[in-house]
Structure formats: C-alpha cells, structure tokens
Design a protein around this motif. Structure first.
Motif, PDB file in Angstrom:
ATOM      1  N   LEU A 160      -9.008  -2.224  -3.637  1.00 30.61           N
ATOM      2  CA  LEU A 160      -9.334  -0.809  -3.448  1.00 30.61           C
ATOM      3  C   LEU A 160      -9.780  -0.187  -4.765  1.00 30.61           C
ATOM      4  O   LEU A 160     -10.674   0.658  -4.793  1.00 30.61           O
ATOM      5  CB  LEU A 160      -8.115  -0.042  -2.927  1.00 30.61           C
ATOM      6  CG  LEU A 160      -7.607  -0.412  -1.546  1.00 30.61           C
ATOM      7  CD1 LEU A 160      -6.320   0.340  -1.253  1.00 30.61           C
ATOM      8  CD2 LEU A 160      -8.635  -0.098  -0.493  1.00 30.61           C
ATOM      9  N   LYS A 161      -9.150  -0.622  -5.866  1.00 29.59           N
ATOM     10  CA  LYS A 161      -9.496  -0.072  -7.174  1.00 29.59           C
ATOM     11  C   LYS A 161     -10.934  -0.368  -7.526  1.00 29.59           C
ATOM     12  O   LYS A 161     -11.626   0.440  -8.144  1.00 29.59           O
ATOM     13  CB  LYS A 161      -8.614  -0.704  -8.249  1.00 29.59           C
ATOM     14  CG  LYS A 161      -7.256  -0.128  -8.384  1.00 29.59           C
ATOM     15  CD  LYS A 161      -6.694  -0.542  -9.736  1.00 29.59           C
ATOM     16  CE  LYS A 161      -5.223  -0.240  -9.804  1.00 29.59           C
ATOM     17  NZ  LYS A 161      -4.647  -0.617 -11.078  1.00 29.59           N
ATOM     18  N   LEU A 183       0.832  -1.201   0.000  1.00 30.09           N
ATOM     19  CA  LEU A 183       0.000   0.000   0.000  1.00 30.09           C
ATOM     20  C   LEU A 183       0.867   1.252   0.000  1.00 30.09           C
ATOM     21  O   LEU A 183       0.661   2.180  -0.754  1.00 30.09           O
ATOM     22  CB  LEU A 183      -0.910   0.003   1.233  1.00 30.09           C
ATOM     23  CG  LEU A 183      -1.877   1.184   1.361  1.00 30.09           C
ATOM     24  CD1 LEU A 183      -2.942   1.112   0.307  1.00 30.09           C
ATOM     25  CD2 LEU A 183      -2.504   1.206   2.740  1.00 30.09           C
ATOM     26  N   SER A 189     -13.509  -0.692  -5.643  1.00 36.50           N
ATOM     27  CA  SER A 189     -14.492   0.132  -4.938  1.00 36.50           C
ATOM     28  C   SER A 189     -14.695   1.465  -5.625  1.00 36.50           C
ATOM     29  O   SER A 189     -15.806   1.943  -5.749  1.00 36.50           O
ATOM     30  CB  SER A 189     -14.027   0.393  -3.511  1.00 36.50           C
ATOM     31  OG  SER A 189     -13.979  -0.797  -2.799  1.00 36.50           O
ATOM     32  N   THR A 190     -13.587   2.066  -6.074  1.00 35.86           N
ATOM     33  CA  THR A 190     -13.735   3.376  -6.708  1.00 35.86           C
ATOM     34  C   THR A 190     -14.380   3.230  -8.065  1.00 35.86           C
ATOM     35  O   THR A 190     -15.174   4.062  -8.482  1.00 35.86           O
ATOM     36  CB  THR A 190     -12.378   4.054  -6.893  1.00 35.86           C
ATOM     37  OG1 THR A 190     -11.537   3.689  -5.837  1.00 35.86           O
ATOM     38  CG2 THR A 190     -12.552   5.547  -6.955  1.00 35.86           C
ATOM     39  N   LEU A 191     -14.035   2.154  -8.776  1.00 36.25           N
ATOM     40  CA  LEU A 191     -14.573   1.957 -10.105  1.00 36.25           C
ATOM     41  C   LEU A 191     -16.097   1.873 -10.058  1.00 36.25           C
ATOM     42  O   LEU A 191     -16.791   2.378 -10.935  1.00 36.25           O
ATOM     43  CB  LEU A 191     -13.987   0.678 -10.700  1.00 36.25           C
ATOM     44  CG  LEU A 191     -14.367   0.391 -12.153  1.00 36.25           C
ATOM     45  CD1 LEU A 191     -13.877   1.510 -13.024  1.00 36.25           C
ATOM     46  CD2 LEU A 191     -13.761  -0.915 -12.596  1.00 36.25           C
ATOM     47  N   PHE A 192     -16.609   1.233  -9.046  1.00 40.35           N
ATOM     48  CA  PHE A 192     -18.049   1.042  -8.980  1.00 40.35           C
ATOM     49  C   PHE A 192     -18.753   2.048  -8.088  1.00 40.35           C
ATOM     50  O   PHE A 192     -19.971   2.057  -7.999  1.00 40.35           O
ATOM     51  CB  PHE A 192     -18.367  -0.378  -8.534  1.00 40.35           C
ATOM     52  CG  PHE A 192     -18.064  -1.375  -9.601  1.00 40.35           C
ATOM     53  CD1 PHE A 192     -16.817  -1.949  -9.691  1.00 40.35           C
ATOM     54  CD2 PHE A 192     -19.019  -1.695 -10.541  1.00 40.35           C
ATOM     55  CE1 PHE A 192     -16.524  -2.845 -10.702  1.00 40.35           C
ATOM     56  CE2 PHE A 192     -18.740  -2.586 -11.548  1.00 40.35           C
ATOM     57  CZ  PHE A 192     -17.493  -3.164 -11.636  1.00 40.35           C
ATOM     58  N   GLY A 193     -17.966   2.866  -7.403  1.00 39.80           N
ATOM     59  CA  GLY A 193     -18.586   3.916  -6.604  1.00 39.80           C
ATOM     60  C   GLY A 193     -19.114   3.443  -5.264  1.00 39.80           C
ATOM     61  O   GLY A 193     -19.324   4.230  -4.365  1.00 39.80           O
ATOM     62  N   VAL A 194     -19.360   2.172  -5.138  1.00 41.16           N
ATOM     63  CA  VAL A 194     -19.816   1.621  -3.865  1.00 41.16           C
ATOM     64  C   VAL A 194     -18.929   0.423  -3.555  1.00 41.16           C
ATOM     65  O   VAL A 194     -18.348  -0.148  -4.464  1.00 41.16           O
ATOM     66  CB  VAL A 194     -21.282   1.155  -3.910  1.00 41.16           C
ATOM     67  CG1 VAL A 194     -22.212   2.351  -3.976  1.00 41.16           C
ATOM     68  CG2 VAL A 194     -21.522   0.216  -5.063  1.00 41.16           C
ATOM     69  N   PRO A 195     -18.836   0.033  -2.302  1.00 41.18           N
ATOM     70  CA  PRO A 195     -18.043  -1.155  -1.980  1.00 41.18           C
ATOM     71  C   PRO A 195     -18.629  -2.356  -2.703  1.00 41.18           C
ATOM     72  O   PRO A 195     -19.826  -2.589  -2.641  1.00 41.18           O
ATOM     73  CB  PRO A 195     -18.201  -1.306  -0.468  1.00 41.18           C
ATOM     74  CG  PRO A 195     -18.858  -0.093   0.009  1.00 41.18           C
ATOM     75  CD  PRO A 195     -19.484   0.611  -1.125  1.00 41.18           C
ATOM     76  N   GLY A 240       2.149   3.028  -8.736  1.00 42.38           N
ATOM     77  CA  GLY A 240       0.963   2.275  -9.106  1.00 42.38           C
ATOM     78  C   GLY A 240       1.148   0.773  -9.126  1.00 42.38           C
ATOM     79  O   GLY A 240       0.421   0.062  -9.822  1.00 42.38           O
ATOM     80  N   ILE A 241       2.108   0.254  -8.371  1.00 44.03           N
ATOM     81  CA  ILE A 241       2.299  -1.202  -8.304  1.00 44.03           C
ATOM     82  C   ILE A 241       1.173  -1.785  -7.475  1.00 44.03           C
ATOM     83  O   ILE A 241       0.945  -1.384  -6.341  1.00 44.03           O
ATOM     84  CB  ILE A 241       3.657  -1.545  -7.637  1.00 44.03           C
ATOM     85  CG1 ILE A 241       4.785  -0.955  -8.472  1.00 44.03           C
ATOM     86  CG2 ILE A 241       3.819  -3.040  -7.496  1.00 44.03           C
ATOM     87  CD1 ILE A 241       6.123  -1.031  -7.779  1.00 44.03           C
ATOM     88  N   ASP A 271       2.421   2.400  -3.891  1.00 45.21           N
ATOM     89  CA  ASP A 271       1.524   3.500  -4.258  1.00 45.21           C
ATOM     90  C   ASP A 271       2.074   4.429  -5.349  1.00 45.21           C
ATOM     91  O   ASP A 271       1.450   4.612  -6.369  1.00 45.21           O
ATOM     92  CB  ASP A 271       1.241   4.328  -3.003  1.00 45.21           C
ATOM     93  CG  ASP A 271      -0.242   4.492  -2.780  1.00 45.21           C
ATOM     94  OD1 ASP A 271      -0.616   5.278  -1.906  1.00 45.21           O
ATOM     95  OD2 ASP A 271      -1.021   3.833  -3.493  1.00 45.21           O
TER      96      ASP A 271
END
Lengths: 358, 589
Positions: free
Chosen positions: B267-268, B251, B270-276, B258-259, B255
């Motif tokens: 973690l990626k 982490l 969650s952001t891609l879909f906007g929700v967990p 971007g490894i 970071d």
C-alpha cells in the motif's frame, strides 16, 4: 385588436418554439439514451449515499438502467487504464474522490470533453476544460470524542491545534490518516503543505504526541467514536457531519481561519459504451435536482442554489465552516506539483517527524 | 495384469512395522492401466490455472510500467527499487517474525488439541469439536474489529480491567498482539489437518505403549505425533504461508503504530508513486513465492514415505480412547475453555455488541445506545443485499463445485508415482503463497485480456474460479488426507478381481470418502464466506460478496455497515455449522 392578438400569437409561438427547441434537444438525447438502455459508472462513493440520486434519475428518465459500481478510488483508476488498454471500456462515467488521479487520467487522454447545459452552474475552479467536473465540495476538518474532549477545548485554529497536541492530555490520543498509505491523507497533507505555512509544525507536534496513523477512514472514526483517541485532524468533514448524526459521542470542528475542501471529480470516458446515456446522467448529476439529492445524503453541492432544508450547497457549507473555505482547484498543479522526487521528499520528512519522534 | 515385485515387497513391509523406518525406493515406471492420461491432463489443467496468474506476475515484475501500457519496457527497476528499500526489509523482517511466532504457537496447540479431542476420553468432546473450528471461519477483518471492540484500548474488557487496576495491561497494536491474535485464530488449521490424520488411527500402538507404562502425554509425544508426521509437516508449512500472506489483521492492528508487513508495505508503494505500481507489487508477491519454494521442497522430502502412514487397511480395528486422569481432564478442559474465550468469545462478542449499539467506549453505557439501525441499513442498499445473496450462492453451490474439482485433482494425485505428482505438490501450495489481493488482481487481468474469458469477468464465475484456486491448498489437502488413509490393499484387491482404475475409484474409493466429502463441502463453504481479499479487484456490480464489500467500505468509514456485514457473515457461518451438525456430518472430515 386583431394585430395585437396576431402579435401575441406570434410571440406565443416563438416562446413555445424556443422552449420546445431546448426541450426537444433534451428529449432527443433522452430518446438516444433510452435506446442504449444503460448507463455504467465506476465510482468511489458509497452506494448508500447516491441511492436517492440514482432513483431520482430513473424516475425522471425511465427506461435507462443505472449500473453503479462502487469500486473505490484505486479500483476506478485501475479499471480505466487497464480496460482502455484491453479495448474493453466498461464505464461511461468515472467518478472518484482522488482528484490527482482523475487529473492524471485526463492528461493521458482517457476522458473526453463534453458540453452540457448544466455545466454553467459549476464554478470555474471546478471545471477543467469541460473534461473534469467537480460534483461536490467537502470541507476537511477535525473530529473529536465529546466524552474525552470538551467542546469548548477543541482547537479552532491551526495554532490552537499545535498547542493542544503539545499538551499532556493529548499524549497517545491524537490520530490522522497516514499519508504513506492513504491517498486522500496524502492529498490533504500535501495541500496543507502547499497552502499554509505551519503544516510541518503541526506534524512535529503530532509526532511528539505519539500520534497514531491509519490507512482508511473507518478505523479512524472507530477510534474517535470509542474514545480510544480524543481527536483526529485532516478528516473529510462531510463524512464527519454525517457520522455525528448517528454517533452521539462524535463531534466535528472546522478551522475558522481557513478550511480546505476537496471535491469528487467526474469524467466522461473516451469510447464510452453508452455515450448518450452517459451525457444525460452527467447532466442530471450536475443539475439542481441531482445535486440536491447528493446534498440530501451528506455530499455538499458545488452549486449555490440548493434549498437549505435539503442539504448543504457551496454557500451554506462555507458558512457552516466559518466562511473561509478554500476548495482545492481542479487544475494541472494537482499532478505537476507532486512528481516522484517531491513525493519521496515529503514522505521522508513526514516519517522522520512522526515515526522517529522528530 | 502383472503383480510386480515392488508390490510384493511393499505388502510384506507394511505388515512388519519395525521395518517402517527403512526408505522404500521409488520406481518411476508407471503401471499399466494407471490412468496416466487422466492424471496428466488434470494436473496439466491445474498447472495452467495456477501458473497463468503467476506467469503474468513474473512478466509484470520485469517491466517498468503496467504491462498493458504501450510504454512498458523490460527492466530491473522494480526489483532494484524494492530490494534496496529499507522499508521493504523492515516489512520482511516483521512478516517473518509474525509468521514464525504464529506457527510456533499454533501448531503445537493444534496438535495437542487434536490429540485430546480424538484420542482421549475428554469430557465434552462433542461440543468442543464444533466450537474449536469457529475461529477459522471468521474473516480476519471481522476478527480484527472484534478484538478492537473487546480488548482494544477502549474495549469493553479493557475498560473493565482499567476500572479495577487503573490501567490496561495489554496492547493489541503491537507485533506480539498480532502474533497472539493470529495464533489463536490459526490453531484450528493445525487442529483440522492433524485431527483428520489422527481420527482413524487404530489404537493398538497407543495401547501397547500404555501397557508398557507410558503416561498419556508420553504416548502423545512418542507414538501418536510421529504417526501423524505428514500432517504436522503440512500444517507447519501452511501456517508459515498463512503468516506471510496475512493482510486484514496487520492492516487493522498494525495501523496505529505503523507496523508494516509485506502485504501492507505494498500500500505504501502506491502512495509513494502516486499511481498503482503493479510491477513492484508483483516483485513483493514473487519474493513471498520464492520463500515458499524451499518449504514445499522440504515438505516433499519429509513426506516421501507417506505410504507408511496409511492406517485404514483391509483389517478392521477399533480406536479406543485413552483415559485421562481427573487432574488432566480438568487442566485440559480449562485450557480449551480459555482458548475458546480468547479466540471466539472476545471477537465474536465484540462484533455482536458493536452491531447493535451506536456508541461505545470511554464514558458510554452501551445499554443506553442499543439500535437495530445498522442491520436495517443493509436491507436498504441493493448492492449490499446482492452481496449477501451472492455470498450465499457462491458458498453453497460454488463450494460444492469446488469440492468436486478438488476430488478430481485428488484422484489424479492418488497413488501417482509419475513426475506429475511433483508438479502437483508445488501447484497446490503456490497460490496460497501469493497474497489474496494480488492473486485477485492477476485474475482480474486474465479475465480482462484473454478473449474467451472476457464475458465471464463481471459474473460470479470469475470469483468462483479465483476462490477455487486460492482455496486449493485447504480443499485439496482435506481430500488428500482422506485418500491417504486408504491402504492400497483395498484398491489392489479390486484391481486383482479385474476392475479398471476408474471402477476402483468409483466403487471403492469414493464410497469410503463420501462422509468426508460432506464435511469438506461445509468447510470450503465457510472458507468461501470468510474470504475478503481475493474478490476486491474483481468487485463490480454483480460480483459483490461480503468480504470485498467490507474492504471497500473501510475507505469511506462506513463502520456501521461493516459490522452489520460482519454480523451477517458470522450468522451465515453459524448456519453452515448448524447444518453440519443437523446432517450428522463430522465437520473435520
């Protein structure tokens, strides 16, 4: 004479009665809250920043315990949806920095509308149908290392930022939050893409400079503080101003043409375990006294009547950033503009420019 | 009580080591009075505690929404998304490379270290024995920040070197950086278990080899290492597993460039879909579990004759240390010191420095910026104070309780010839296979949705249970290695004089293992102190512990508080170690 005195007496009684009426309402709520004895919050704000506000609440309304749970933006969202499903609603108030997720929860009907006297002081863009309230207005800006980048060379507009990142001295020395992994990074970047016309130029310059990306604010701050990176953009300015107070190497700069700002949003949970205490606390949080305590700890108030010696309010923070602050409005476009397909498209474009060198 | 032919066979074989390479056929019939029901019940309860969170994850992975939402339907969408995502395969490849790299470096170094400190007359053994375990007790977040401060691009050592030769010749923000840092901090795991196995080996075989002319290193390779084969197999599997579920190190160190590894890939999503997206998190976790099942199977296959490795028998024998030549002494000590410098001094020094300064890095003379403000800050915030106290409580009382639980399970698996033993082997390694963050999430759900557990959710008990399950693979193996070294002769002589199996355990086995139990307690204590991911989802007011507080503070950038907490956790660990020394406890059991 007697008539005047009588009239004054009546007037006096009416006045007392009127104020007693308002006070009686507040008092009534307080009594009910006291019998509940506790107000519980799920929040994404550091306890250190809200401690004095909580203490002020407890001093004004003794007999009510404040159960403050700093569980982060992910935690607040997870807990609200899973607790509602398990019929184990634990929090009265949910207070998060993730504006879009709060809106999502509101749309799913997990919050309840509350009418509060102090809500009148909250601007329209910060009040979503009395269900969600903005409790702060925090500008987004640039942090830089004073030992590596002289203050007069720091970019003050987007065009200057692009020019700086294209220069040689910025190579491998610029940083930003990764929108792929940081929800707030995603929020700020997509807001920029929506409201400015040169966002992708910024990203292209960032990628060309070998920009480094981070998942959370801590490591970004460390990298600037130590001089590992010279500059980071789209960083929460309210944090930055506080960091700069205790870190002599760290400087803060805002775009003088336009400064976006986000807000911490609070909602009152449906099925709250202590509804009266919740309403009382929420009202206090939005009141001048509560907002002043937040401003004192670096969270600029969304009101306009905070004493400048205590902290920032809407007007003074707007002035600080150059007068062109544009808060992200609290409305449904927060979610509707970002459906899954658009998210994927945005992130693919970002990745191409940053990871694959554009 | 009948003494069956199998026992006679085995007793005869054990005294004839040259036959040791023949496989001993395993008969499944259990003996009378073998505490079969105790074993079944304990292992059954364990299986329940381990499989409940996993079953929930499996169920979640076959849904298209969080399982508790009304609109969740059975679907393969989570699997099809993840398994067709290029980013997933990149993360998987990076994870495998990192994991293999760490194992290949850490296991041999750990084994050699164990040999040097247990079987030779290396100078300074008593000091080294304590220091070599220290990297294990530093949490990954603390390590990562410590390295950033010491050898990061603006680290104090880097700037020193840059001042001399004009550039910094290393970069910790790379896969190799993560592998080297990870290996250095994982050597103690290999060292610990191999050491426990080597500690009580009698020296007759080694001495025989020496008298036949073998050099010390030849003895290591041909005699000592084969004798501790089970420990080697176990630590290889353990290190691979630890590599898969690493979170804090990649982490922070992965970071900037971007490894991504599997745990940070989540973690990626969650952001891609906007929700967990719990269903996809579950898929990733299960992929890791599926990768570990063959490892457990292999481990069982290799260790099916672990009876051959019993060394504490009815006959007493002395362990005489092998003598090293002076050159060997110097070389060995030099390498150990170098490793300790890299694995302990650099990160801990980094944290200590960072805790007491308010500026560091390029163009800063740190001695002009000393401050006590960060430590003082901890005392002003009730949740932070609570976190420190809860960590101490959990790691002293909680660890003690955990050791008792591990002992009970250990006894259930001791000399267990039944099918329940197979179950046990898998149960032990399974929780370790799942990233701590996700196991914590699964436990959070269990405590939220299961009625009789609901009242425990916001108490330390929920964290205790989660930690105990996650710590199974370390704690249980510690106790199992203690038990494995007791040759059956001692127990059998107790049984032949009429003792029940319970009496045998109480009067023979537990007294022999008692010194080891204190060591195990200290070890588990330190592991509980440094855990950070498991408690994150269970974090609430009342269940704060240092590790999860550090993670939640990352988001708001409260670095000063994070390092102050890291410093406190190092101090607590040092206190625990000091306690161990004072009590004369052998920390590596």
């Amino acid at each position: 004479m007697k008539a005047v005195r009588g009239l004054m007496a009546v007037a006096g009684m009416v006045l007392v009665g009127a104020s007693a009426g308002a006070y009686a309402q507040d008092n009534d709520l307080y009594e009910k809250a006291k019998s509940e004895g506790n107000v519980t919050l799920y929040s994404a704000t550091d306890t250190a920043q809200v401690q004095s506000m909580i203490d002020a609440f407890k001093a004004k309304y003794p007999g009510i315990e404040v159960d403050y749970n700093d569980v982060g933006p992910e935690g607040t969202f997870n807990r609200v949806i899973s607790e509602a499903a398990a019929n184990q609603v634990g929090a009265d108030l949910v207070w998060s920095s993730a504006m879009d997720r709060q809106m999502l929860l509101a749309q799913q009907g997990l919050f309840e509308a509350v009418e509060l006297p102090e809500a009148k002081a909250i601007p329209d863009w910060g009040n979503f149908k009395n269900v969600l309230y903005a409790t702060s207005v925090e500008p987004i800006g640039i942090i830089f290392n004073k030992n590596v980048l002289a203050e007069d060379k720091v970019p003050t507009t987007r065009a200057e930022l692009i020019a700086y990142m294209k220069s040689d001295e910025a190579k491998d020395k610029v940083a930003a939050l990764d929108p792929e992994r940081s929800p707030s990074g995603f929020q700020f970047d997509t807001n920029d893409a929506k409201t400015t016309d040169n966002f992708w130029d910024v990203v292209a310059a960032f990628g060309a400079a070998g920009g480094k990306t981070y998942t959370s604010n801590g490591p970004v701050k460390e990298s600037i503080d130590s001089g590992e990176n010279a500059l980071a953009f789209n960083i929460i300015g309210s944090y930055a101003i506080e960091w700069a107070k205790s870190s002599p190497s760290l400087g803060v700069m805002f775009d003088k043409e336009r400064t976006a700002a986000f807000s911490r949003v609070i909602g009152f949970t449906k099925g709250a375990p202590h509804p009266n205490a919740g309403k009382l606390f929420l009202n206090f949080l939005l009141s001048q006294e509560g907002q002043a305590e937040l401003a004192r700890n670096g969270l600029p108030s969304v009101r306009t009547d905070i004493d400048a010696s205590i902290g920032f309010d809407f007007d003074s923070i707007n002035e600080r950033v150059g007068g062109h602050m544009q808060p992200i409005p609290l409305d449904e476009t927060l979610v509707t503009d970002m459906d899954n397909a658009k998210r994927a498209e945005f992130l693919t474009k970002w990745r191409d420019l940053v990871r694959n060198g554009g | 009580m009948s003494v069956n032919s199998q026992t006679v066979e085995e007793t005869a074989r054990s005294s004839d080591r040259s036959l040791a390479h023949q496989a001993v056929p395993v008969r499944w019939a259990s003996r009378v009075g073998d505490a079969v029901w105790y074993r079944r019940i304990v292992i059954g309860l364990l299986a329940l505690a381990v499989l409940a969170p996993i079953a929930l994850l499996v169920y979640q992975s076959f849904l298209d929404n969080p399982f508790f939402q009304a609109n969740a339907k059975l679907s393969f969408s989570a699997y099809s998304y993840v398994l067709s995502d290029r980013a997933f395969y990149e993360a998987l490849r990076t994870t495998l490379v990192v994991s293999a790299g760490i194992t290949v470096l850490a296991v041999p170094c750990g084994a050699v270290l164990a040999f040097l400190l247990n079987r030779t007359d290396l100078k300074g053994k008593s000091i080294f024995e304590i220091i070599v375990l220290v990297p294990m007790f530093i949490s990954a977040i603390v390590l990562a920040f410590g390295y950033t401060v010491s050898i990061g691009p603006a680290g104090f050592l880097s700037l020193l070197v840059k001042g001399q030769i004009g550039r910094v010749p290393w970069d910790i923000y790379t896969v190799s950086g993560i592998v080297l840092v990870g290996a250095a901090s994982h050597i103690p795991y290999a060292y610990l278990y191999v050491s426990a196995a080597m500690r009580n080996l009698p020296s007759d075989l080694e001495e025989a080899a020496r008298t036949a002319g073998a050099s010390v290193w030849r003895v290591l390779w041909d005699v000592t290492l084969p004798l501790v084969f089970p420990a080697l197999v176990f630590v290889t599997a353990l290190n691979l597993l630890l590599g898969f579920e690493m979170f804090g190190l990649p982490l922070i160190l992965g970071d900037p460039k971007g490894i991504t590894v599997l745990t940070t890939y989540i973690l990626k999503l969650s952001t891609l879909f906007g929700v967990p997206v719990f269903q996809m998190m579950a898929v990733v976790a299960l992929v890791i579990v599926l990768l570990t099942l063959p490892m457990v199977f292999l481990q069982r296959h290799l260790l099916r004759n672990s009876r051959r490795y019993a060394a504490i028998g009815g006959k007493g024998s002395r362990a005489t240390p092998l003598r090293l030549s002076t050159t060997s002494q110097v070389v060995a000590i030099a390498f150990i010191c170098l490793w300790i410098f890299f694995a302990v001094v650099l990160p801990v020094g980094g944290i200590v420095l960072r805790t007491f300064v308010n500026a560091w890095g390029v163009g800063v003379n740190v001695f002009q910026h000393l401050t006590l403000a960060h430590i003082a800050g901890l005392l002003n915030v009730p949740s932070l104070k609570r976190g420190v106290i809860d960590t101490i409580l959990l790691s002293t009382v909680g660890a003690g309780l955990a050791v008792c639980i591990y002992m009970a399970i250990g006894l259930a698996g001791h000399r267990n010839r039944g099918a329940s033993n197979v179950v046990l082997d898998y149960m032990i390694l399974l929780p370790r296979a799942i990233p701590g963050l996700i196991i914590g999430l699964a436990f959070y759900w269990l405590f939220l949705f299961i009625p009789f557990l609901q009242s425990l959710r916001q108490t330390l008990v929920s964290i205790f249970i989660a930690y105990t399950i996650v710590g199974l693979s370390y704690g249980f193996r510690l106790l199992q290695s203690l038990l494995l070294q007791i040759s059956p002769e001692l127990e059998e002589s107790a049984r032949t004089t009429g003792a029940t199996i319970g009496q045998t355990w109480r009067d023979v086995i537990i007294p022999i293992t008692k010194p080891g139990l204190f060591g195990a307690w200290i070890l588990i204590m330190m592991l509980f102190i440094r855990d950070y991911a498991t408690g994150v989802y269970l974090l609430t007011s009342g269940t704060e512990v240092i590790g999860s507080l550090m993670i939640s503070l990352l988001a708001t950038g409260a670095m000063d508080t994070i390092v102050a907490l890291a410093f406190v956790s190092i101090v607590l660990t040092a206190v625990a170690l000091g306690l161990a020394i004072k009590l004369g406890v052998k920390v590596d059991a």
